[in-house]
Design an enzyme around this catalytic site. Sequence first.
Site, PDB file in Angstrom:
ATOM      1  N   ARG A 204      36.530  62.334  27.892  1.00  0.00           N
ATOM      2  CA  ARG A 204      35.812  61.873  26.708  1.00  0.00           C
ATOM      3  C   ARG A 204      36.075  60.395  26.474  1.00  0.00           C
ATOM      4  O   ARG A 204      37.221  59.947  26.487  1.00  0.00           O
ATOM      5  CB  ARG A 204      36.256  62.668  25.481  1.00  0.00           C
ATOM      6  CG  ARG A 204      35.819  64.108  25.535  1.00  0.00           C
ATOM      7  CD  ARG A 204      36.097  64.823  24.244  1.00  0.00           C
ATOM      8  NE  ARG A 204      35.376  64.171  23.150  1.00  0.00           N
ATOM      9  CZ  ARG A 204      35.827  64.100  21.907  1.00  0.00           C
ATOM     10  NH1 ARG A 204      37.004  64.622  21.598  1.00  0.00           N
ATOM     11  NH2 ARG A 204      35.122  63.515  20.972  1.00  0.00           N
TER      12      ARG A 204
ATOM     13  N   THR B 263      42.689  72.076  36.509  1.00  0.00           N
ATOM     14  CA  THR B 263      43.885  71.283  36.257  1.00  0.00           C
ATOM     15  C   THR B 263      43.466  69.830  36.052  1.00  0.00           C
ATOM     16  O   THR B 263      42.710  69.275  36.845  1.00  0.00           O
ATOM     17  CB  THR B 263      44.881  71.401  37.421  1.00  0.00           C
ATOM     18  OG1 THR B 263      45.342  72.763  37.494  1.00  0.00           O
ATOM     19  CG2 THR B 263      46.077  70.485  37.231  1.00  0.00           C
ATOM     20  N   LEU B 264      43.973  69.242  34.984  1.00  0.00           N
ATOM     21  CA  LEU B 264      43.672  67.859  34.636  1.00  0.00           C
ATOM     22  C   LEU B 264      44.914  67.003  34.827  1.00  0.00           C
ATOM     23  O   LEU B 264      46.018  67.440  34.490  1.00  0.00           O
ATOM     24  CB  LEU B 264      43.234  67.770  33.174  1.00  0.00           C
ATOM     25  CG  LEU B 264      42.059  68.656  32.767  1.00  0.00           C
ATOM     26  CD1 LEU B 264      41.931  68.709  31.255  1.00  0.00           C
ATOM     27  CD2 LEU B 264      40.778  68.159  33.412  1.00  0.00           C
ATOM     28  N   GLU B 265      44.739  65.819  35.347  1.00  0.00           N
ATOM     29  CA  GLU B 265      45.831  64.854  35.442  1.00  0.00           C
ATOM     30  C   GLU B 265      45.666  63.878  34.288  1.00  0.00           C
ATOM     31  O   GLU B 265      44.649  63.197  34.199  1.00  0.00           O
ATOM     32  CB  GLU B 265      45.807  64.105  36.777  1.00  0.00           C
ATOM     33  CG  GLU B 265      46.035  64.997  37.981  1.00  0.00           C
ATOM     34  CD  GLU B 265      44.749  65.419  38.663  1.00  0.00           C
ATOM     35  OE1 GLU B 265      43.708  64.770  38.465  1.00  0.00           O
ATOM     36  OE2 GLU B 265      44.771  66.428  39.378  1.00  0.00           O
TER      37      GLU B 265
ATOM     38  N   ARG C   5      39.365  55.552  24.915  1.00  0.00           N
ATOM     39  CA  ARG C   5      39.551  54.399  24.034  1.00  0.00           C
ATOM     40  C   ARG C   5      40.917  54.403  23.360  1.00  0.00           C
ATOM     41  O   ARG C   5      41.332  53.399  22.790  1.00  0.00           O
ATOM     42  CB  ARG C   5      38.443  54.370  22.981  1.00  0.00           C
ATOM     43  CG  ARG C   5      37.080  54.135  23.585  1.00  0.00           C
ATOM     44  CD  ARG C   5      35.977  54.358  22.575  1.00  0.00           C
ATOM     45  NE  ARG C   5      34.712  54.504  23.284  1.00  0.00           N
ATOM     46  CZ  ARG C   5      33.561  54.074  22.812  1.00  0.00           C
ATOM     47  NH1 ARG C   5      33.483  53.463  21.645  1.00  0.00           N
ATOM     48  NH2 ARG C   5      32.471  54.267  23.501  1.00  0.00           N
TER      49      ARG C   5
ATOM     50  N   ASP D 236      34.097  72.054  43.383  1.00  0.00           N
ATOM     51  CA  ASP D 236      33.266  72.516  44.502  1.00  0.00           C
ATOM     52  C   ASP D 236      32.487  73.783  44.175  1.00  0.00           C
ATOM     53  O   ASP D 236      32.949  74.626  43.399  1.00  0.00           O
ATOM     54  CB  ASP D 236      34.148  72.817  45.720  1.00  0.00           C
ATOM     55  CG  ASP D 236      34.565  71.580  46.475  1.00  0.00           C
ATOM     56  OD1 ASP D 236      33.726  70.674  46.632  1.00  0.00           O
ATOM     57  OD2 ASP D 236      35.719  71.517  46.925  1.00  0.00           O
TER      58      ASP D 236
ATOM     59  N   LEU E 131      38.638  59.517  23.829  1.00  0.00           N
ATOM     60  CA  LEU E 131      40.045  59.624  24.231  1.00  0.00           C
ATOM     61  C   LEU E 131      40.429  58.476  25.161  1.00  0.00           C
ATOM     62  O   LEU E 131      41.546  57.967  25.101  1.00  0.00           O
ATOM     63  CB  LEU E 131      40.308  60.976  24.884  1.00  0.00           C
ATOM     64  CG  LEU E 131      39.997  62.187  23.991  1.00  0.00           C
ATOM     65  CD1 LEU E 131      40.294  63.485  24.735  1.00  0.00           C
ATOM     66  CD2 LEU E 131      40.740  62.119  22.688  1.00  0.00           C
TER      67      LEU E 131
ATOM     68  N   TYR F 176      33.780  76.983  48.340  1.00  0.00           N
ATOM     69  CA  TYR F 176      35.220  76.774  48.180  1.00  0.00           C
ATOM     70  C   TYR F 176      35.989  78.086  48.229  1.00  0.00           C
ATOM     71  O   TYR F 176      35.647  79.064  47.563  1.00  0.00           O
ATOM     72  CB  TYR F 176      35.509  76.074  46.850  1.00  0.00           C
ATOM     73  CG  TYR F 176      36.972  75.723  46.706  1.00  0.00           C
ATOM     74  CD1 TYR F 176      37.495  74.608  47.329  1.00  0.00           C
ATOM     75  CD2 TYR F 176      37.834  76.531  45.977  1.00  0.00           C
ATOM     76  CE1 TYR F 176      38.828  74.288  47.220  1.00  0.00           C
ATOM     77  CE2 TYR F 176      39.181  76.216  45.865  1.00  0.00           C
ATOM     78  CZ  TYR F 176      39.668  75.093  46.491  1.00  0.00           C
ATOM     79  OH  TYR F 176      41.004  74.785  46.389  1.00  0.00           O
TER      80      TYR F 176
END
Length: 175
Positions: A96, A121-123, A101, A113, A99, A156
């Site tokens: 977003r 999973t987000l980094e 900013r 995929d 976020l 995948y």
Amino acid sequence: MILSDKAIMSLLKEGTLSISPLQDDQIQPASVDIRLGNTFSVVEDSSAGILNFTDKIAYKEIHAETYLLLPGQFVLATTKEYISLPDDLTAFVEGRSSLGRMGLFIQNAGWVDPGFSGEITLELFNANRCAIELQAGRRIGQLVFAQMDQAALKPYCGKYQGQRGATGSKVYLDK
């Protein structure tokens, strides 16, 4: 071709695309909002102080409704939503702008995929000089879906298929 809200709703209704849990207000004109889950993972310190591609990396898993991301800190997080893509649909994960900013960088390699099922999973990285309080259940990003010209020959079925929670790197399993 990027899918519209109408196309996304149609795929969800027929069960071709699955996103759970999902509220109607998460569906946007050309995307679906994704929310932050309550699982976070941080890399545990290694005795050598070096990470490599061949050894399994140890992570500390944290279950919490809030997580304080310190300046310059990196954490893995997960989406609240579990998604299942058909073999002819791919998705892009976008953070977003609101976020970004704040100095919160959101990434997941940016691509989901065709054929993938699991939580994403987000980094997350805090590029700000102030800590950022992350709150489970809050909108963290959006999925933009693209229709492929035909179904993937090899959808995948990799090492992250079916993942739940903030899943650490499995690069050590690469051949």
